[in-house]
Design a protein around this motif. Structure first.
Motif, PDB file in Angstrom:
ATOM      1  N   THR A   3     -58.438  42.880 -14.202  1.00  0.00           N
ATOM      2  CA  THR A   3     -57.273  42.747 -15.063  1.00  0.00           C
ATOM      3  C   THR A   3     -56.557  41.459 -14.698  1.00  0.00           C
ATOM      4  N   THR A   4     -56.287  40.659 -15.687  1.00  0.00           N
ATOM      5  CA  THR A   4     -55.619  39.385 -15.428  1.00  0.00           C
ATOM      6  C   THR A   4     -54.119  39.485 -15.675  1.00  0.00           C
ATOM      7  N   ALA A   5     -53.408  38.511 -15.147  1.00  0.00           N
ATOM      8  CA  ALA A   5     -51.964  38.434 -15.354  1.00  0.00           C
ATOM      9  C   ALA A   5     -51.648  38.321 -16.843  1.00  0.00           C
ATOM     10  N   LYS A   6     -52.480  37.584 -17.574  1.00  0.00           N
ATOM     11  CA  LYS A   6     -52.249  37.428 -19.023  1.00  0.00           C
ATOM     12  C   LYS A   6     -52.406  38.757 -19.750  1.00  0.00           C
ATOM     13  N   GLN A   7     -53.385  39.579 -19.333  1.00  0.00           N
ATOM     14  CA  GLN A   7     -53.574  40.886 -19.969  1.00  0.00           C
ATOM     15  C   GLN A   7     -52.363  41.777 -19.725  1.00  0.00           C
ATOM     16  N   ILE A   8     -51.890  41.815 -18.494  1.00  0.00           N
ATOM     17  CA  ILE A   8     -50.714  42.631 -18.171  1.00  0.00           C
ATOM     18  C   ILE A   8     -49.508  42.137 -18.947  1.00  0.00           C
ATOM     19  N   GLY A   9     -49.312  40.828 -18.971  1.00  0.00           N
ATOM     20  CA  GLY A   9     -48.187  40.258 -19.722  1.00  0.00           C
ATOM     21  C   GLY A   9     -48.246  40.591 -21.194  1.00  0.00           C
ATOM     22  N   ALA A  10     -49.437  40.529 -21.777  1.00  0.00           N
ATOM     23  CA  ALA A  10     -49.597  40.841 -23.198  1.00  0.00           C
ATOM     24  C   ALA A  10     -49.261  42.306 -23.485  1.00  0.00           C
TER      25      ALA A  10
END
Length: 75
Positions: A3-10
């Protein structure tokens, strides 16, 4: 799957928008401080290398979701 930071942010952005909240309103709910809007922005943009786990859980709580739901959404 990582899980990437961008996925969590989205996911956090999606949840915030589903509640019709601005980033400033979300900061007020989560931190009782509108000045934390820049933190919300960085997290949603996936740019939060210096943001701690505590901040993520505070925002999740403000959105009324738990960590398990966030994890399930990333898989």
């Amino acid at each position: 799957m990582t899980t990437t930071a961008k996925q969590i942010g989205a996911i956090l952005r999606e949840k915030r928008k589903a509640k019709n909240l601005t980033q400033k309103e979300m900061a007020k709910i989560a931190y009782n401080d509108e000045l934390q809007q820049s933190l919300i922005s960085r997290i949603e943009g996936g740019n939060y290398k210096s943001v701690g786990f505590e901040d993520i859980t505070i925002i999740l709580s403000g959105l009324g979701i738990d960590l398990i739901e966030l994890i399930e959404k990333t898989n």
